[in-house]
Design a protein around this motif. Structure first.
Motif, mmCIF file in Angstrom:
data_model
loop_
_atom_site.group_PDB
_atom_site.id
_atom_site.type_symbol
_atom_site.label_atom_id
_atom_site.label_comp_id
_atom_site.label_asym_id
_atom_site.label_seq_id
_atom_site.Cartn_x
_atom_site.Cartn_y
_atom_site.Cartn_z
ATOM 1 N N VAL A 1 0.887 -1.238 -0.009
ATOM 2 C CA VAL A 1 0.003 -0.070 -0.117
ATOM 3 C C VAL A 1 0.989 1.166 -0.109
ATOM 4 C CG1 VAL A 1 -1.741 1.139 1.378
ATOM 5 C CG2 VAL A 1 -1.912 -1.056 1.274
ATOM 6 N N ARG A 2 1.928 1.143 0.693
ATOM 7 C CA ARG A 2 2.968 2.474 0.667
ATOM 8 C C ARG A 2 3.493 2.568 -0.590
ATOM 9 N NH1 ARG A 2 3.911 0.473 6.200
ATOM 10 N NH2 ARG A 2 5.832 -0.817 5.225
ATOM 11 N N LYS A 3 3.957 1.727 -1.123
ATOM 12 C CA LYS A 3 4.483 1.658 -2.425
ATOM 13 C C LYS A 3 3.690 2.206 -3.489
ATOM 14 C CE LYS A 3 8.287 -1.742 -1.445
ATOM 15 N NZ LYS A 3 8.801 -3.053 -1.699
ATOM 16 N N VAL A 4 2.722 1.683 -3.287
ATOM 17 C CA VAL A 4 1.687 1.944 -4.435
ATOM 18 C C VAL A 4 1.145 3.534 -4.146
ATOM 19 C CG1 VAL A 4 -0.841 2.160 -5.266
ATOM 20 C CG2 VAL A 4 0.538 0.041 -4.944
ATOM 21 N N GLN A 5 1.103 4.103 -3.021
ATOM 22 C CA GLN A 5 0.680 5.500 -2.714
ATOM 23 C C GLN A 5 1.868 6.370 -3.263
ATOM 24 O OE1 GLN A 5 -2.284 6.410 -1.600
ATOM 25 N NE2 GLN A 5 -1.795 8.499 -1.890
ATOM 26 N N GLU A 6 3.004 5.844 -3.052
ATOM 27 C CA GLU A 6 4.263 6.706 -3.394
ATOM 28 C C GLU A 6 4.453 6.912 -4.918
ATOM 29 O OE1 GLU A 6 9.179 6.018 -3.367
ATOM 30 O OE2 GLU A 6 7.856 4.697 -2.224
ATOM 31 N N HIS A 7 3.907 5.923 -5.673
ATOM 32 C CA HIS A 7 3.960 6.134 -7.095
ATOM 33 C C HIS A 7 2.520 6.301 -7.786
ATOM 34 C CE1 HIS A 7 8.128 5.063 -7.123
ATOM 35 N NE2 HIS A 7 7.794 4.072 -6.368
ATOM 36 N N TYR A 8 1.529 6.728 -7.075
ATOM 37 C CA TYR A 8 0.119 6.619 -7.291
ATOM 38 C C TYR A 8 -0.203 7.396 -8.312
ATOM 39 C CZ TYR A 8 -4.908 5.879 -7.593
ATOM 40 O OH TYR A 8 -6.135 5.933 -7.767
ATOM 41 N N GLU A 9 0.336 8.581 -8.600
ATOM 42 C CA GLU A 9 0.106 9.636 -9.478
ATOM 43 C C GLU A 9 0.415 8.804 -10.884
ATOM 44 O OE1 GLU A 9 1.070 14.160 -10.890
ATOM 45 O OE2 GLU A 9 1.324 13.604 -8.651
ATOM 46 N N MET A 10 1.859 8.334 -11.031
ATOM 47 C CA MET A 10 2.113 7.909 -11.954
ATOM 48 C C MET A 10 1.470 6.495 -12.427
ATOM 49 S SD MET A 10 4.259 4.951 -13.023
ATOM 50 C CE MET A 10 5.285 4.723 -11.494
ATOM 51 N N LEU A 11 1.186 5.739 -11.452
ATOM 52 C CA LEU A 11 0.323 4.691 -11.683
ATOM 53 C C LEU A 11 -1.013 4.998 -12.467
ATOM 54 C CD1 LEU A 11 1.228 2.631 -8.465
ATOM 55 C CD2 LEU A 11 2.029 1.982 -11.062
#
Length: 221
Positions: free
Chosen positions: A106-116
């Motif tokens: 969840v933390r890793k996705v949040q860190e890159h969420y805009e790009m994802l």
């Protein structure tokens, strides 16, 4: 922005579901006994079971949130060391009426969420994980949901045949169920590679090459 990760996500987001599924099947403990027809059969039966279950859940409960409430499973965030196999990268885990959601993912996705989001569209990591694990809950508790529906016969030795239910079938069913319940346009395994990126970039790139080299199933998404 991590440009290398951006290009990787763009690339793997274009993989067909059948390519991800071939990879999942290749990790099965019985894989060495599977022929092409067996692999096709596993995919078809697993899809049918996942889609059938999603349809039944939607008719009975309406949506994922209500289905989770009705199931009365406990859901909580967990660190990697809390899983049954510590040190193994996991989306989540279902065990003993409890769903664990990977805090690190969840933390890793949040860190890159805009790009994802730019590449994959809007999605909820928590919904993806809880939907997947909810399917495994249904495997354990629903009388109408039986793994035997994904049973195949394999030749273990020249004169020995055995009926088995491949572990990979349950995972493919769960991913099929998840895509329907969450409306995802990409395969959830994209997030698994993301979870490995920071610590194992070379491995992730090799794994992406392996999955890309699986031949897509004709006429299948």
């Amino acid at each position: 922005m991590d440009k290398e990760l951006y290009e990787l996500v763009k690339r793997i987001s274009r993989f067909q579901d059948s390519q991800w599924e071939e990879y999942i099947i290749s990790q099965d403990r019985y894989y060495r006994y599977f022929g092409k027809e067996d692999i096709y059969c596993i995919r078809e039966k697993a899809h049918e079971l996942g889609e059938k279950t999603a349809g039944e859940v939607q008719r009975k409960y309406g949506n994922l949130k209500k289905a989770l409430e009705a199931s009365q499973v406990n859901i909580r965030m967990a660190e990697d060391q809390e899983f049954l196999i510590p040190g193994r990268i996991c989306f989540g885990q279902y065990y003993d009426n409890e769903i664990l959601v990977s805090s690190s993912l969840v933390r890793k996705v949040q860190e890159h969420y805009e790009m994802l989001q730019e590449i994959l569209g809007k999605f909820s990591t928590e919904d993806i994980i809880t939907a997947h694990e909810l399917y495994h809950h249904f495997e354990d508790h629903e009388d109408t949901l039986t793994k035997d529906q994904a049973q195949i016969q394999v030749r273990m030795l020249p004169f020995v045949k055995k009926h088995i239910v491949p572990d990979s079938a349950g995972e493919i069913s769960a991913f099929s169920f998840t895509k329907i319940m969450t409306g995802l346009k990409f395969h959830p395994c994209v997030l698994e590679l993301l979870s490995l990126w920071d610590e194992h970039k070379d491995y992730v790139c090799r794994l992406a090459d392996t999955i890309e080299n699986f031949e897509p199933a004709p006429g299948k998404p």
